[in-house]
Write a protein that holds these residues in place. Structure first.
Motif, PDB file in Angstrom:
ATOM      1  N   LEU A   1       0.795  -1.220   0.000  1.00 28.92           N
ATOM      2  CA  LEU A   1       0.000   0.000   0.000  1.00 28.92           C
ATOM      3  C   LEU A   1       0.831   1.275   0.000  1.00 28.92           C
ATOM      4  N   ALA A   2       1.866   1.316   0.778  1.00 30.11           N
ATOM      5  CA  ALA A   2       2.628   2.550   0.918  1.00 30.11           C
ATOM      6  C   ALA A   2       3.800   2.628  -0.048  1.00 30.11           C
ATOM      7  N   GLY A   3       4.185   1.520  -0.590  1.00 31.29           N
ATOM      8  CA  GLY A   3       5.282   1.533  -1.538  1.00 31.29           C
ATOM      9  C   GLY A   3       6.618   1.865  -0.908  1.00 31.29           C
ATOM     10  N   CYS A   4       6.798   1.530   0.394  1.00 28.97           N
ATOM     11  CA  CYS A   4       8.073   1.853   1.025  1.00 28.97           C
ATOM     12  C   CYS A   4       9.137   0.888   0.532  1.00 28.97           C
ATOM     13  N   PRO A   5      10.376   1.348   0.511  1.00 30.46           N
ATOM     14  CA  PRO A   5      11.452   0.475   0.038  1.00 30.46           C
ATOM     15  C   PRO A   5      11.584  -0.757   0.928  1.00 30.46           C
ATOM     16  N   SER A   6      11.959  -1.876   0.318  1.00 29.09           N
ATOM     17  CA  SER A   6      12.052  -3.123   1.068  1.00 29.09           C
ATOM     18  C   SER A   6      13.224  -3.121   2.040  1.00 29.09           C
ATOM     19  N   ASP A   7      14.124  -2.136   1.947  1.00 31.27           N
ATOM     20  CA  ASP A   7      15.255  -2.108   2.867  1.00 31.27           C
ATOM     21  C   ASP A   7      14.936  -1.359   4.157  1.00 31.27           C
ATOM     22  N   ASN A   8      13.696  -0.961   4.364  1.00 31.90           N
ATOM     23  CA  ASN A   8      13.268  -0.329   5.605  1.00 31.90           C
ATOM     24  C   ASN A   8      12.366  -1.271   6.379  1.00 31.90           C
ATOM     25  N   VAL A   9      12.290  -1.062   7.693  1.00 32.36           N
ATOM     26  CA  VAL A   9      11.486  -1.909   8.569  1.00 32.36           C
ATOM     27  C   VAL A   9      10.311  -1.091   9.103  1.00 32.36           C
ATOM     28  N   PRO A  10       9.071  -1.528   8.872  1.00 33.89           N
ATOM     29  CA  PRO A  10       7.918  -0.815   9.422  1.00 33.89           C
ATOM     30  C   PRO A  10       7.707  -1.178  10.893  1.00 33.89           C
ATOM     31  N   LEU A  11       7.368  -0.186  11.688  1.00 33.04           N
ATOM     32  CA  LEU A  11       7.124  -0.380  13.115  1.00 33.04           C
ATOM     33  C   LEU A  11       5.800   0.257  13.499  1.00 33.04           C
ATOM     34  N   GLU A  12       5.078  -0.364  14.395  1.00 36.39           N
ATOM     35  CA  GLU A  12       3.881   0.253  14.958  1.00 36.39           C
ATOM     36  C   GLU A  12       4.324   1.390  15.879  1.00 36.39           C
ATOM     37  N   VAL A  13       3.532   2.459  15.920  1.00 37.23           N
ATOM     38  CA  VAL A  13       3.815   3.612  16.770  1.00 37.23           C
ATOM     39  C   VAL A  13       2.969   3.506  18.031  1.00 37.23           C
ATOM     40  N   VAL A  14       3.607   3.758  19.180  1.00 40.90           N
ATOM     41  CA  VAL A  14       2.910   3.796  20.460  1.00 40.90           C
ATOM     42  C   VAL A  14       3.406   5.013  21.220  1.00 40.90           C
ATOM     43  N   GLY A  15       2.494   5.689  21.911  1.00 40.46           N
ATOM     44  CA  GLY A  15       2.858   6.883  22.660  1.00 40.46           C
ATOM     45  C   GLY A  15       2.613   6.735  24.142  1.00 40.46           C
ATOM     46  N   TYR A  16       3.398   7.480  24.921  1.00 38.55           N
ATOM     47  CA  TYR A  16       3.259   7.531  26.376  1.00 38.55           C
ATOM     48  C   TYR A  16       3.348   8.993  26.802  1.00 38.55           C
ATOM     49  N   ASN A  17       2.381   9.429  27.582  1.00 36.11           N
ATOM     50  CA  ASN A  17       2.329  10.806  28.052  1.00 36.11           C
ATOM     51  C   ASN A  17       2.572  10.812  29.561  1.00 36.11           C
ATOM     52  N   HIS A  18       3.738  11.281  29.966  1.00 34.96           N
ATOM     53  CA  HIS A  18       4.114  11.322  31.372  1.00 34.96           C
ATOM     54  C   HIS A  18       3.758  12.669  32.003  1.00 34.96           C
ATOM     55  N   THR A  19       3.115  13.563  31.262  1.00 32.16           N
ATOM     56  CA  THR A  19       2.865  14.933  31.718  1.00 32.16           C
ATOM     57  C   THR A  19       1.510  15.079  32.405  1.00 32.16           C
ATOM     58  N   ASP A  20       1.279  16.284  32.920  1.00 32.43           N
ATOM     59  CA  ASP A  20       0.022  16.594  33.612  1.00 32.43           C
ATOM     60  C   ASP A  20      -1.067  17.100  32.678  1.00 32.43           C
ATOM     61  N   ARG A  21      -0.803  17.135  31.388  1.00 32.11           N
ATOM     62  CA  ARG A  21      -1.787  17.626  30.418  1.00 32.11           C
ATOM     63  C   ARG A  21      -1.952  16.611  29.291  1.00 32.11           C
ATOM     64  N   SER A  22      -3.168  16.452  28.827  1.00 29.49           N
ATOM     65  CA  SER A  22      -3.416  15.550  27.695  1.00 29.49           C
ATOM     66  C   SER A  22      -2.826  16.135  26.418  1.00 29.49           C
ATOM     67  N   ILE A  23      -2.521  15.261  25.482  1.00 32.59           N
ATOM     68  CA  ILE A  23      -1.984  15.649  24.172  1.00 32.59           C
ATOM     69  C   ILE A  23      -3.058  15.323  23.151  1.00 32.59           C
ATOM     70  N   GLY A  24      -3.503  16.357  22.406  1.00 31.50           N
ATOM     71  CA  GLY A  24      -4.603  16.183  21.458  1.00 31.50           C
ATOM     72  C   GLY A  24      -4.305  15.164  20.382  1.00 31.50           C
ATOM     73  N   ASP A  25      -3.173  15.251  19.785  1.00 34.31           N
ATOM     74  CA  ASP A  25      -2.694  14.335  18.747  1.00 34.31           C
ATOM     75  C   ASP A  25      -1.185  14.424  18.736  1.00 34.31           C
ATOM     76  N   PHE A  26      -0.550  13.351  18.280  1.00 34.95           N
ATOM     77  CA  PHE A  26       0.874  13.457  17.979  1.00 34.95           C
ATOM     78  C   PHE A  26       1.146  12.710  16.680  1.00 34.95           C
ATOM     79  N   TYR A  27       2.228  13.096  16.040  1.00 24.36           N
ATOM     80  CA  TYR A  27       2.619  12.540  14.744  1.00 24.36           C
ATOM     81  C   TYR A  27       4.097  12.213  14.779  1.00 24.36           C
ATOM     82  N   VAL A  28       4.476  11.158  14.070  1.00 19.70           N
ATOM     83  CA  VAL A  28       5.876  10.794  13.894  1.00 19.70           C
ATOM     84  C   VAL A  28       6.164  10.846  12.409  1.00 19.70           C
TER      85      VAL A  28
END
Length: 146
Positions: free
Chosen positions: A23-50
């Motif tokens: 689907l994405a057409g990424c080169p076969s020499d790269n490794v896809p990883l699932e993204v997971v986030g952790y918020n250690h702060t006192d405020r929520s984060i609306g969205d984040f992007y990598v």
């Protein structure tokens, strides 16, 4: 054939690789990883992007429950690697962006691309097969507490 956690992880990684290649057409020499986030702060984060790929909404002092697809990394760590992390406040406003150094990783570390928004304002990212709380997780001590 018995499906244990290791088999399920292998199947999931294979499916991510196949999805990325088809689907994405990424080169076969790269490794896809699932993204997971952790918020250690006192405020929520609306969205984040990598690197432009959506991470998720993160409640304050929480994370690890949502995985999104996917970020690609080279199969061999390259010194000086960085990821662009973009995030917004809890209302989804005031976007900010920062380039963050990717911590060194090895061939047995593939599985997740973990993003940590720390209490002191730092952001740390890791390529790891483990979830927060595992004894071999790269973030330790008080810094790891949500």
């Amino acid at each position: 054939m018995k499906f244990d956690l290791a088999n399920m992880r292998s199947i999931r990684i294979f499916a991510l690789v196949a999805l990325c290649l088809v689907l994405a057409g990424c080169p076969s020499d790269n490794v896809p990883l699932e993204v997971v986030g952790y918020n250690h702060t006192d405020r929520s984060i609306g969205d984040f992007y990598v690197n432009g790929g959506w991470g998720a909404f993160l409640m304050k002092h929480s994370g690890g429950g949502t995985y999104t697809c996917c970020v690609v990394v080279p199969p061999v760590y390259k010194p000086g690697m960085k990821a662009t992390i973009t995030w917004s406040d809890e209302a989804g406003e005031n976007p900010r962006s920062r380039e963050i150094a990717v911590q060194p990783y090895g061939p047995n570390d593939f599985g997740l691309f973990a993003v940590h928004f720390l209490r002191d304002g730092q952001i740390k990212v890791f390529v790891t097969p483990y979830n927060l709380g595992h004894p071999d997780y790269p973030l330790k001590g008080d810094e790891a507490k949500l």
